[in-house]
Scaffold this motif. Structure first.
Motif, mmCIF file in Angstrom:
data_model
loop_
_atom_site.group_PDB
_atom_site.id
_atom_site.type_symbol
_atom_site.label_atom_id
_atom_site.label_comp_id
_atom_site.label_asym_id
_atom_site.label_seq_id
_atom_site.Cartn_x
_atom_site.Cartn_y
_atom_site.Cartn_z
ATOM 1 N N PRO A 161 10.615 -5.538 -15.129
ATOM 2 C CA PRO A 161 9.570 -5.463 -14.047
ATOM 3 C C PRO A 161 9.683 -6.824 -13.390
ATOM 4 O O PRO A 161 9.260 -7.044 -12.403
ATOM 5 C CB PRO A 161 8.310 -4.840 -14.662
ATOM 6 N N GLN A 162 9.754 -8.009 -14.492
ATOM 7 C CA GLN A 162 9.434 -9.107 -13.672
ATOM 8 C C GLN A 162 10.425 -9.418 -12.889
ATOM 9 O O GLN A 162 10.141 -10.773 -12.137
ATOM 10 C CB GLN A 162 9.391 -10.236 -14.845
ATOM 11 N N GLN A 163 11.426 -8.888 -12.496
ATOM 12 C CA GLN A 163 12.568 -9.365 -11.722
ATOM 13 C C GLN A 163 12.619 -8.512 -10.329
ATOM 14 O O GLN A 163 13.522 -8.411 -9.362
ATOM 15 C CB GLN A 163 13.940 -9.127 -12.108
ATOM 16 N N HIS A 164 11.217 -7.683 -10.177
ATOM 17 C CA HIS A 164 11.105 -6.821 -9.022
ATOM 18 C C HIS A 164 9.999 -6.752 -8.415
ATOM 19 O O HIS A 164 8.834 -7.084 -9.020
ATOM 20 C CB HIS A 164 11.709 -5.164 -9.479
ATOM 21 N N LEU A 165 10.033 -6.450 -6.829
ATOM 22 C CA LEU A 165 8.954 -6.300 -6.201
ATOM 23 C C LEU A 165 8.963 -5.159 -5.454
ATOM 24 O O LEU A 165 10.228 -4.762 -5.086
ATOM 25 C CB LEU A 165 8.751 -7.622 -5.155
ATOM 26 N N ARG A 166 7.951 -4.312 -5.091
ATOM 27 C CA ARG A 166 8.127 -3.082 -4.383
ATOM 28 C C ARG A 166 7.348 -3.399 -2.874
ATOM 29 O O ARG A 166 6.492 -3.783 -2.879
ATOM 30 C CB ARG A 166 7.315 -1.885 -5.066
ATOM 31 N N PHE A 167 8.169 -3.212 -2.048
ATOM 32 C CA PHE A 167 7.975 -3.549 -0.635
ATOM 33 C C PHE A 167 7.462 -1.970 0.067
ATOM 34 O O PHE A 167 8.385 -1.232 0.282
ATOM 35 C CB PHE A 167 8.897 -4.173 0.144
ATOM 36 N N ALA A 168 6.548 -1.870 0.553
ATOM 37 C CA ALA A 168 6.140 -0.587 1.327
ATOM 38 C C ALA A 168 6.080 -0.614 2.734
ATOM 39 O O ALA A 168 5.440 -1.586 3.239
ATOM 40 C CB ALA A 168 4.719 0.132 0.632
ATOM 41 N N TYR A 169 6.702 0.008 3.410
ATOM 42 C CA TYR A 169 6.831 0.101 4.859
ATOM 43 C C TYR A 169 5.917 1.040 5.438
ATOM 44 O O TYR A 169 6.074 1.791 6.174
ATOM 45 C CB TYR A 169 8.158 0.065 5.475
ATOM 46 N N THR A 170 4.628 0.858 5.081
ATOM 47 C CA THR A 170 3.437 1.833 5.419
ATOM 48 C C THR A 170 2.829 0.864 6.633
ATOM 49 O O THR A 170 1.403 0.921 6.406
ATOM 50 C CB THR A 170 2.557 2.026 4.244
ATOM 51 N N GLY A 198 0.511 13.667 5.616
ATOM 52 C CA GLY A 198 -0.627 12.661 5.947
ATOM 53 C C GLY A 198 -2.145 12.859 5.715
ATOM 54 O O GLY A 198 -3.074 12.584 6.487
ATOM 55 N N MET A 199 -2.216 13.590 4.543
ATOM 56 C CA MET A 199 -3.512 13.900 4.061
ATOM 57 C C MET A 199 -3.692 13.220 2.604
ATOM 58 O O MET A 199 -4.783 13.696 1.891
ATOM 59 C CB MET A 199 -3.567 15.446 3.672
ATOM 60 N N THR A 200 -3.520 11.953 2.468
ATOM 61 C CA THR A 200 -4.147 11.251 1.273
ATOM 62 C C THR A 200 -5.345 11.560 0.652
ATOM 63 O O THR A 200 -5.580 11.915 -0.465
ATOM 64 C CB THR A 200 -3.593 9.972 1.499
ATOM 65 N N GLY A 201 -6.179 11.138 1.620
ATOM 66 C CA GLY A 201 -7.771 11.092 1.201
ATOM 67 C C GLY A 201 -8.401 12.311 0.798
ATOM 68 O O GLY A 201 -9.515 12.528 0.356
ATOM 69 N N ILE A 228 0.776 -1.223 0.073
ATOM 70 C CA ILE A 228 -0.073 0.008 0.017
ATOM 71 C C ILE A 228 1.119 1.242 -0.048
ATOM 72 O O ILE A 228 1.525 1.392 0.918
ATOM 73 C CB ILE A 228 -0.977 -0.160 1.146
ATOM 74 N N GLY A 229 0.566 2.207 -1.214
ATOM 75 C CA GLY A 229 1.449 3.305 -1.329
ATOM 76 C C GLY A 229 1.044 4.526 -0.508
ATOM 77 O O GLY A 229 0.895 5.702 -0.829
ATOM 78 N N GLU A 230 0.387 4.356 0.817
ATOM 79 C CA GLU A 230 -0.078 5.549 1.630
ATOM 80 C C GLU A 230 0.384 5.341 2.878
ATOM 81 O O GLU A 230 0.300 4.141 3.542
ATOM 82 C CB GLU A 230 -1.455 6.045 1.334
ATOM 83 N N PRO A 231 0.463 6.340 3.744
ATOM 84 C CA PRO A 231 0.857 6.084 5.158
ATOM 85 C C PRO A 231 -0.057 5.510 5.859
ATOM 86 O O PRO A 231 -1.496 5.591 5.617
ATOM 87 C CB PRO A 231 1.113 7.602 5.470
ATOM 88 N N ASP A 232 0.270 4.552 6.806
ATOM 89 C CA ASP A 232 -0.801 3.970 7.666
ATOM 90 C C ASP A 232 -1.064 5.185 8.975
ATOM 91 O O ASP A 232 -2.476 4.625 9.395
ATOM 92 C CB ASP A 232 -0.545 2.739 8.356
ATOM 93 N N PHE A 233 -0.551 5.890 8.949
ATOM 94 C CA PHE A 233 -0.969 7.069 10.146
ATOM 95 C C PHE A 233 -2.242 7.868 9.681
ATOM 96 O O PHE A 233 -2.247 7.958 8.300
ATOM 97 C CB PHE A 233 0.036 8.034 10.251
ATOM 98 N N ASN A 234 -2.943 8.330 10.418
ATOM 99 C CA ASN A 234 -3.994 9.184 10.151
ATOM 100 C C ASN A 234 -3.402 10.372 9.840
ATOM 101 O O ASN A 234 -2.571 10.916 10.204
ATOM 102 C CB ASN A 234 -5.023 9.202 11.214
ATOM 103 N N THR A 235 -4.347 11.503 9.526
ATOM 104 C CA THR A 235 -4.086 12.864 9.277
ATOM 105 C C THR A 235 -3.763 13.424 10.746
ATOM 106 O O THR A 235 -4.405 13.193 11.568
ATOM 107 C CB THR A 235 -5.157 13.742 8.690
#
Lengths: 386, 386
Positions: free
Chosen positions: A359-368, A237-240, A39-46
């Motif tokens: 792209p077939q050799q890569h994964l993106r890990f999000a530390y959210t 922290g204002m994604t939405g 997930i490409g958005e912070p897990d923190f709330n605003t």
């Protein structure tokens, strides 16, 4: 076309990760525990001061249109932020408040790019960038970047890839999906190279603030001719809320303003009033604590992934992503991501969403997600992969 | 271009009324009393149940991204509204929640229009429409409409103006700036005419609900192949929240969804949660009272303008606009609007913002202010013009 759908839609792709996300939600609904690293958005709330300012605005009836370019007070607050944070003077007239960085990207591309003209951008990169160019009947030249340039564009790339039809180069620092930064010297060289070709550089700075080593310098300090995109989504922290901004050179102000009038009318009013609280000391204190937390997560996840056998040649210095080569485990990262989800309940984003450069050799890990969740994710991956 | 600005920007015009609005604000700052009849948004605040739902959402931390097409609950609420209000079944899958009707217009045009293809639209009409087509390198054919067709497009217009390159016709009912409606029979004939030419009709229904005689029938009841634009701005009183929706035919769902992902990510989350309260009985009660108030204003302002000598041949049945021929007083409506502002403190919108069809003979009066203010405005105009 016989189906009545415009031709551009053949070239515009959905986010492939959405299918994985839907499957993850399905598994969760079945009671499976899923570690979300996709997930490409912070897990923190605003931050609460921003939320309270938004609520106060609603109570005060701040629900009507603002000027197309945004509230004067917000444009000034952003200008002050550049002044205080970076010691750079940016006239508020050059700042256009937009519906997210998405709105800023559309404005930037639309005032710059003629049909048939090309935008140079790094591959891998943020997937939507190339579709804004396609929407406007422009072209994208994706430049395959490697660890040799920290996955960033360089002036050497301009020498190799600039064509007579190239009009724009676009960089992001920190970048998605690699988390890497452009050095100040690298950025300066790039600006010089682009401007010497009578082109324009767009700099995506939406992950500014989320930097863990050194400091990302804004391109605004290096040239008055760049277009800079920023956002209240990630650092603030204002994604939405969907609020961003665009800084344009003086000679683009009029064009950008009339385009904002016609395409958006204005950005969200409650969001703009809320964002006035984004620069308050108590908010910045919260944001700094979150930045430290993101850094701790990176410092936990990165060595963990490396020790499992993922190859991450450049230490990501910002944003909240690790772009890892997974070719030790699979030559089809999409299938591999599906496999990891089904077998371990760990959700990650396959490289396919970020371009055509291996792209077939890569994964993106999000530390959210929390360090506990990261720990659980690593544990599951270790058990499965070893 | 030598100045580095894309060619499309030569054709995209700012709202001319903005200069008048700025001057009006300047006069107000100097202490002059200004009667605002130029403003295209309701003077009412957002209904309190919607505001409270927005506040509750913020308190509950509803500040993250929603799905690109909008909250499932909101799409269902909109579908229910069509079902209850118009007895029409619209699958929620066909409903895409957008950043304002502006976002819906961009999606609709982008999935339909290839470069060089044309959109037919009424002139006068909403100024932004033609610039969405221009953005996408499409063409606009503005059809000069008169009182003979209630300022609306008809199937006869299709016979006269449809060309091999025409792909789309766009109508608005009730319309801006004329406030006129398409009859159900007229709309049905138009749909038949457009579809027989293998074209697609876009219907702007953002002023639905604000109708004072009869009822505006949604085009969704007449065809499954139209694209319908609607909004929470006007009838629901949520202008500054920037929330609208687009209903697409089944075969466009996939294209519209992936485009929404890439261009917007999603519409505002707090706005979507707030809008869930828009269909509650207590909200609809407030909205009905406002509709009655708008009707009273129209019934006050319209005869007043006519008796002053403004020519309004078709009674506007909806929205909150009166488009009046002012040629008895002036052959340059822009200069006339400036004159009225300076001499009487009454602010109106000159025809130039709405197209090329005799704009210099027309002014738009918006009854988005109290009857007392309308009364004051008429008094001032009477004193000056007679």
């Amino acid at each position: 076309m016989s189906d009545g759908i415009a031709r551009r839609m053949e070239d515009i792709k959905p986010f492939q990760v959405m299918a994985l996300l839907a499957r993850a939600r399905e598994l969760e609904a079945q009671g499976r525990s899923i570690v979300h690293l996709e997930i490409g958005e912070p897990d923190f709330n605003t931050p609460q001061p921003i939320v309270e300012a938004g609520i106060a605005a609603l109570r005060a009836g701040q629900v009507h249109y603002t000027p197309a370019v945004g509230l004067a007070a917000l444009r000034e607050a952003i200008a002050n932020w550049y002044s205080k944070g970076a010691g750079i003077t940016v006239s508020p007239e050059r700042i256009i408040v937009t519906p997210g960085a998405s709105g800023a990207l559309l404005l930037a591309m639309a005032v710059l790019l003629n049909p048939g003209e090309a935008v140079l951008m790094a591959d891998p990169g943020y997937p939507c960038n190339r579709y804004f160019a396609r929407l406007l009947e422009g072209k994208t030249i994706g430049i395959p970047v490697t660890e040799a340039s920290d996955y960033q564009l360089s002036s050497n790339h301009m020498d190799s890839y600039w064509t007579p039809e190239t009009r724009v180069a676009l960089v992001a620092s920190p970048a998605n999906p690699t988390g890497t930064l452009l050095s100040q010297a690298g950025l300066a060289a790039l600006i010089k190279s682009v401007e010497s070709r009578k082109g324009t550089l767009i700099v995506d700075e939406i992950y500014h603030g989320l930097v863990y080593e050194g400091r990302a310098a804004t391109a605004l300090g290096l040239s008055d001719h760049v277009l800079v995109i920023n956002s209240f989504s990630k650092y603030f922290g204002m994604t939405g809320w969907r609020l961003g901004w665009l800084v344009v050179p003086n000679n683009f102000i009029e064009a950008a303003e009339k385009l904002a009038q016609n395409l958006f009318l204005a950005a969200s009013t409650p969001a703009q009033y809320a964002a006035l609280a984004a620069f308050k000391p108590e908010t910045l204190e919260i944001l700094e604590a979150r930045r430290v937390e993101f850094q701790q997560r990176r410092d936990f996840l990165l060595p963990g992934l490396r020790s499992l056998g993922f190859y991450v040649p450049v230490t990501p210095q910002g944003a909240f992503y690790i772009y890892a080569n997974c070719s030790r485990f699979s030559t089809d990262s999409f299938a591999f991501a599906q496999e990891l989800l089904e077998k371990t309940g760990v959700a990650v984003t396959p490289g396919i969403d970020f371009g055509c450069n291996a792209p077939q050799q890569h994964l993106r890990f999000a530390y959210t997600t929390s360090t506990e969740q990261l720990q659980e994710g690593l544990k599951r991956l270790q058990a499965y992969l070893n």
